[in-house]
Design an enzyme around this catalytic site. Structure first.
Site, PDB file in Angstrom:
ATOM      1  N   CYS A   2       4.363  -8.877  -1.421  1.00  0.00           N
ATOM      2  CA  CYS A   2       4.560  -9.728  -0.239  1.00  0.00           C
ATOM      3  C   CYS A   2       3.744 -10.990  -0.441  1.00  0.00           C
ATOM      4  O   CYS A   2       2.517 -10.995  -0.251  1.00  0.00           O
ATOM      5  CB  CYS A   2       4.138  -9.005   1.035  1.00  0.00           C
ATOM      6  SG  CYS A   2       4.299 -10.022   2.534  1.00  0.00           S
ATOM      7  N   CYS A  15      10.175 -15.134   3.590  1.00  0.00           N
ATOM      8  CA  CYS A  15       9.917 -14.036   2.650  1.00  0.00           C
ATOM      9  C   CYS A  15       9.522 -14.676   1.329  1.00  0.00           C
ATOM     10  O   CYS A  15      10.352 -15.314   0.665  1.00  0.00           O
ATOM     11  CB  CYS A  15      11.155 -13.148   2.482  1.00  0.00           C
ATOM     12  SG  CYS A  15      10.926 -11.810   1.277  1.00  0.00           S
TER      13      CYS A  15
END
Length: 302
Positions: A84, A232
């Site tokens: 992430c 993202c």
């Protein structure tokens, strides 16, 4: 993210509510503890507006010598992610504020990565080397060329989306290239179907990308285990390297997401460096077993 001995209940760990370009992040400090954030606790936190998140970045004691911490990444649905980028930038900002340091090395399920906070507050994360082999992404069947695989949504003779590029940036990604505005597509309807398509044994992040210049593209992403997201980071990296790999762009691009811009550089050594901001919102303490929480200004419940 330090605790006061006078106000600490042993069940609770400190956390910060943060975001990276609107990607909602909880950074939870579990260093010095054997506890892990339970999937039920994650789902409980995600169900409350104040603590709704895309990812929890759970900071644990390092497992590998030479690293600063092991980071366990938990999605909104309680599943785990390998990487992430936006969350990593939040961890860097939190630890930099705590320690005064600006350079860190973390370990995740995707491997070991380096990250640094720059003088202007922007945070650069080395996201590692992309993988394009079908069994490394992974896919359920062999495709010799993953720059475009046979996958579509809509009628066979007039598909709405088709022939995505696929890649792994720690997480599996599929990028559908479009000519129209990325907002013209019902990603909230197609995303769940494509995320769970049998071709993706570990599910996948689904993105719609439009190239706007040799050094720019726009992107929307349906994130595995999360849903629609404002940003993202690993998807931005996957889209950038796939754009360069298919000769749509050069190797350094600005990726415009609903939450803002990320600079992605696919270096000559094959590493992908993502640079962008992080933002602190508020802090508190949470119970990793149940998901109950309190803000710092509130007493810990008995």
């Amino acid at each position: 993210m330090t605790e006061s001995a006078e106000t600490t209940d042993g069940r609770f760990v400190p956390f910060a509510r943060m975001n990276g370009l609107g990607n909602e992040i909880i950074v939870a400090d579990l260093r010095g503890r054997d506890a892990r954030i339970a999937a039920d606790a994650a789902r409980a936190l995600a169900a409350v507006d104040a603590t709704r998140f895309d990812q929890i970045m759970a900071i644990h004691d390092p497992l590998t010598p030479g690293t600063d911490a092991y980071i366990r990444i938990i999605n909104r649905d309680g599943s785990e992610a390998q990487a992430c980028g936006n969350g990593t930038r939040c961890v860097v900002q939190a630890l930099s504020a705590e320690t005064g340091r600006h350079d860190f090395t973390f370990e995740t399920r995707a491997g070991i990565l380096a990250a640094s906070e720059r003088p202007d507050g922007q945070i650069a994360v080395d996201m590692g080397i992309p993988h394009f082999a079908w069994n490394e992404i992974p896919l359920a069947e062999e495709f010799r060329d993953t720059r475009a695989i046979e996958l579509q949504i809509g009628p066979i003779d007039a598909p709405v989306l088709h022939s995505p590029s696929v890649a792994s940036m720690g997480n599996p990604h599929a990028i559908f290239w479009v000519e129209r505005d990325v907002w013209d597509y019902e990603l909230d309807r197609f995303g769940p179907v494509l995320e769970n398509h049998p071709i993706f044994p570990e599910r996948a992040n689904i993105s719609i990308a439009r190239v706007t210049a040799r050094d720019a593209l726009t992107l929307r992403t349906w994130e595995r285990g999360v849903g629609l997201t404002r940003a993202c980071g690993s998807a931005a990296c996957a889209a950038a390297v796939s754009a360069a790999r298919t000769r749509r762009t050069d190797r350094t691009v600005t990726v415009t997401l609903p939450g803002g811009d990320l600079l992605i550089e696919w270096r000559d050594d094959d590493h992908v460096v993502m640079t962008g901001p992080a933002e602190w919102e508020w802090s508190g303490r949470l119970d990793p077993a149940t998901g109950s929480f309190t803000r710092d200004s509130e007493p810990v419940p008995a």
